[in-house]
Design a protein around this motif. Sequence first.
Motif, PDB file in Angstrom:
ATOM      1  N   GLU A 158       0.835  -1.207   0.000  1.00  0.00           N
ATOM      2  CA  GLU A 158       0.000   0.000   0.000  1.00  0.00           C
ATOM      3  C   GLU A 158       0.866   1.252   0.000  1.00  0.00           C
ATOM      4  OE1 GLU A 158      -2.362  -0.688   3.586  1.00  0.00           O
ATOM      5  OE2 GLU A 158      -1.127   0.743   4.684  1.00  0.00           O
ATOM      6  N   LYS A 159       0.249   2.332  -0.474  1.00  0.00           N
ATOM      7  CA  LYS A 159       0.906   3.641  -0.477  1.00  0.00           C
ATOM      8  C   LYS A 159       0.719   4.286   0.893  1.00  0.00           C
ATOM      9  CE  LYS A 159       0.109   4.736  -5.337  1.00  0.00           C
ATOM     10  NZ  LYS A 159      -0.451   5.734  -6.255  1.00  0.00           N
ATOM     11  N   PRO A 160       1.468   5.366   1.182  1.00  0.00           N
ATOM     12  CA  PRO A 160       1.293   6.037   2.477  1.00  0.00           C
ATOM     13  C   PRO A 160      -0.157   6.476   2.742  1.00  0.00           C
ATOM     14  CG  PRO A 160       3.293   6.815   1.413  1.00  0.00           C
ATOM     15  CD  PRO A 160       2.596   5.939   0.415  1.00  0.00           C
ATOM     16  N   ASP A 161      -0.934   6.745   1.680  1.00  0.00           N
ATOM     17  CA  ASP A 161      -2.341   7.143   1.892  1.00  0.00           C
ATOM     18  C   ASP A 161      -3.270   5.948   2.064  1.00  0.00           C
ATOM     19  OD1 ASP A 161      -2.758   6.075  -0.628  1.00  0.00           O
ATOM     20  OD2 ASP A 161      -3.237   7.970  -1.609  1.00  0.00           O
ATOM     21  N   GLY A 162      -2.707   4.725   2.061  1.00  0.00           N
ATOM     22  CA  GLY A 162      -3.512   3.532   2.313  1.00  0.00           C
ATOM     23  C   GLY A 162      -4.031   2.830   1.067  1.00  0.00           C
ATOM     24  N   GLU A 163      -3.821   3.431  -0.118  1.00  0.00           N
ATOM     25  CA  GLU A 163      -4.292   2.773  -1.344  1.00  0.00           C
ATOM     26  C   GLU A 163      -3.516   1.477  -1.566  1.00  0.00           C
ATOM     27  OE1 GLU A 163      -3.572   4.929  -4.993  1.00  0.00           O
ATOM     28  OE2 GLU A 163      -4.164   3.186  -6.190  1.00  0.00           O
ATOM     29  N   LYS A 164      -4.269   0.365  -1.736  1.00  0.00           N
ATOM     30  CA  LYS A 164      -3.617  -0.928  -1.977  1.00  0.00           C
ATOM     31  C   LYS A 164      -3.250  -1.023  -3.456  1.00  0.00           C
ATOM     32  CE  LYS A 164      -5.944  -3.387   1.742  1.00  0.00           C
ATOM     33  NZ  LYS A 164      -6.718  -4.565   2.168  1.00  0.00           N
ATOM     34  N   THR A 165      -1.953  -1.105  -3.744  1.00  0.00           N
ATOM     35  CA  THR A 165      -1.541  -1.144  -5.150  1.00  0.00           C
ATOM     36  C   THR A 165      -1.281  -2.567  -5.657  1.00  0.00           C
ATOM     37  OG1 THR A 165       0.745  -0.711  -4.471  1.00  0.00           O
ATOM     38  CG2 THR A 165      -0.574   1.193  -5.135  1.00  0.00           C
ATOM     39  N   SER A 166      -1.002  -3.495  -4.754  1.00  0.00           N
ATOM     40  CA  SER A 166      -0.743  -4.882  -5.193  1.00  0.00           C
ATOM     41  C   SER A 166      -1.372  -5.875  -4.215  1.00  0.00           C
ATOM     42  CB  SER A 166       0.757  -5.167  -5.290  1.00  0.00           C
ATOM     43  OG  SER A 166       1.474  -4.071  -5.780  1.00  0.00           O
ATOM     44  N   PRO A 167      -2.682  -6.077  -4.295  1.00  0.00           N
ATOM     45  CA  PRO A 167      -3.313  -7.046  -3.394  1.00  0.00           C
ATOM     46  C   PRO A 167      -3.086  -8.476  -3.862  1.00  0.00           C
ATOM     47  CG  PRO A 167      -4.958  -6.075  -4.850  1.00  0.00           C
ATOM     48  CD  PRO A 167      -3.637  -5.408  -5.185  1.00  0.00           C
ATOM     49  N   GLY A 168      -2.968  -9.387  -2.906  1.00  0.00           N
ATOM     50  CA  GLY A 168      -2.761 -10.776  -3.268  1.00  0.00           C
ATOM     51  C   GLY A 168      -3.069 -11.717  -2.115  1.00  0.00           C
ATOM     52  N   LYS A 169      -2.746 -12.982  -2.327  1.00  0.00           N
ATOM     53  CA  LYS A 169      -2.989 -14.015  -1.323  1.00  0.00           C
ATOM     54  C   LYS A 169      -1.760 -14.906  -1.207  1.00  0.00           C
ATOM     55  CE  LYS A 169      -8.005 -14.165  -1.809  1.00  0.00           C
ATOM     56  NZ  LYS A 169      -8.224 -13.467  -0.523  1.00  0.00           N
ATOM     57  N   ALA A 170      -1.614 -15.508  -0.044  1.00  0.00           N
ATOM     58  CA  ALA A 170      -0.478 -16.414   0.154  1.00  0.00           C
ATOM     59  C   ALA A 170      -0.924 -17.617   0.978  1.00  0.00           C
ATOM     60  CB  ALA A 170       0.658 -15.690   0.868  1.00  0.00           C
ATOM     61  N   THR A 171      -0.249 -18.722   0.757  1.00  0.00           N
ATOM     62  CA  THR A 171      -0.375 -19.895   1.626  1.00  0.00           C
ATOM     63  C   THR A 171       1.036 -20.299   2.032  1.00  0.00           C
ATOM     64  OG1 THR A 171      -2.374 -20.644   0.502  1.00  0.00           O
ATOM     65  CG2 THR A 171      -1.181 -22.282   1.793  1.00  0.00           C
ATOM     66  N   VAL A 172       1.240 -20.428   3.348  1.00  0.00           N
ATOM     67  CA  VAL A 172       2.563 -20.793   3.852  1.00  0.00           C
ATOM     68  C   VAL A 172       2.442 -21.997   4.780  1.00  0.00           C
ATOM     69  CG1 VAL A 172       3.369 -18.397   3.702  1.00  0.00           C
ATOM     70  CG2 VAL A 172       2.439 -19.253   5.870  1.00  0.00           C
ATOM     71  N   ILE A 173       3.587 -22.649   4.987  1.00  0.00           N
ATOM     72  CA  ILE A 173       3.653 -23.785   5.909  1.00  0.00           C
ATOM     73  C   ILE A 173       4.454 -23.317   7.124  1.00  0.00           C
ATOM     74  CG2 ILE A 173       4.430 -26.175   6.227  1.00  0.00           C
ATOM     75  CD1 ILE A 173       4.434 -26.340   3.070  1.00  0.00           C
ATOM     76  N   LEU A 174       3.883 -23.472   8.307  1.00  0.00           N
ATOM     77  CA  LEU A 174       4.603 -23.122   9.534  1.00  0.00           C
ATOM     78  C   LEU A 174       4.962 -24.392  10.289  1.00  0.00           C
ATOM     79  CD1 LEU A 174       2.804 -20.020  11.132  1.00  0.00           C
ATOM     80  CD2 LEU A 174       5.046 -20.100  10.051  1.00  0.00           C
ATOM     81  N   PRO A 175       6.087 -24.379  11.000  1.00  0.00           N
ATOM     82  CA  PRO A 175       6.398 -25.534  11.845  1.00  0.00           C
ATOM     83  C   PRO A 175       5.404 -25.585  13.010  1.00  0.00           C
ATOM     84  CG  PRO A 175       7.938 -23.748  12.283  1.00  0.00           C
ATOM     85  CD  PRO A 175       7.093 -23.302  11.127  1.00  0.00           C
ATOM     86  N   SER A 176       5.170 -26.807  13.501  1.00  0.00           N
ATOM     87  CA  SER A 176       4.249 -26.985  14.621  1.00  0.00           C
ATOM     88  C   SER A 176       5.040 -27.435  15.846  1.00  0.00           C
ATOM     89  CB  SER A 176       3.209 -28.039  14.255  1.00  0.00           C
ATOM     90  OG  SER A 176       2.442 -28.357  15.383  1.00  0.00           O
ATOM     91  N   ARG A 177       4.590 -26.993  17.016  1.00  0.00           N
ATOM     92  CA  ARG A 177       5.242 -27.456  18.248  1.00  0.00           C
ATOM     93  C   ARG A 177       4.882 -28.908  18.546  1.00  0.00           C
ATOM     94  NH1 ARG A 177       7.374 -22.725  20.584  1.00  0.00           N
ATOM     95  NH2 ARG A 177       6.131 -20.870  20.188  1.00  0.00           N
ATOM     96  N   GLY A 178       3.875 -29.408  17.793  1.00  0.00           N
ATOM     97  CA  GLY A 178       3.536 -30.830  17.812  1.00  0.00           C
ATOM     98  C   GLY A 178       2.784 -31.338  18.988  1.00  0.00           C
TER      99      GLY A 178
END
Lengths: 143, 164
Positions: A123-143
């Motif tokens: 986003e720009k300093p005025d809050g306009e989102k210029t590149s919106p997207g999505k992500a999926t990540v894998i996190l380690p688990s404490r199990g």
Amino acid sequence: MADQIYFEDVNVGDEIPKLVKNCTTQQLVMWAAGSGDMYQIHYDKDIAAGNGLPGVIVHGALKNAFLGQLLHDWLGEKGEIKKYNCQYRGMDVPAQDIICRGVITAKRQEDGKSLVDLDIWTEKPDGEKTSPGKATVILPSRG
Amino acid sequence: MTEEAIITDEMRAVIGKEAEPLTVEVDKTAIRWFARAVGHTDLVYYDEAYAKGKGHRSIICPPGFLGHAIHTPDKPTNIVGNSVKRPPAIPGLKLMRLLNGGTEFEYYGEDICAGDTLKSVSKIADLRERTGGLGRMLILTTESNFFNAEGKLVATERGTGIMY
């Protein structure tokens, strides 16, 4: 790098630590060389003006790579990016902050892996989102 | 006034057809340039001994970097001077101006390291028409799959181009 984050540490709605970028024209030339994208609108202001632009603009793919860094720095060495994307909706220019942000939208298990989905964007300093997207990540688990 | 469709049957026929595979090299200097351009601070993208200490074969590709295609002067380049991941040509296309609409990277849990040589296979995944601020537009979706030396799929890059 921050301490390693685990699946159990995060909740839907959490915002991940933001990453603030501010490109010099030198950085755009480095990106041109690093990525192989030699399109002149990113370093030649006459050509940019001839294309109806206010001046040179930041490469869309560089903003995508900034979002990659946002995720990588948050994930730590035990986390992993599975997928991430963004759309180029608005232009960014040199010498103006590009704020990279992400918010967790889901936590789930798939094939024995602990997955986290996020909305990510620049986003720009005025809050306009210029590149919106999505992500999926894998996190380690404490199990 | 009836507007002529942008997408012809001839164009539709290229959807899903794979282009000739490209050989893509991942090397240390290229990774460091890419990482510097982004502003990465993790040494895993710069220092080979550090990366090996973290269990990698060498320095690894930062997100969004999948090497460069091998360029020789006889090969054509696109508008951005790049011969990487060229999708099949679209026959009869009259729209000339291109905007980058978006990018997606997907990974499959394999390290992609300096020294790797990948095979990249690209195709046009979809063609759609839309009318927007730029008038009649063709929305072009490309997909490139990257395979390592063992033939294993290691990454997919999907791109959206807007032609108008």
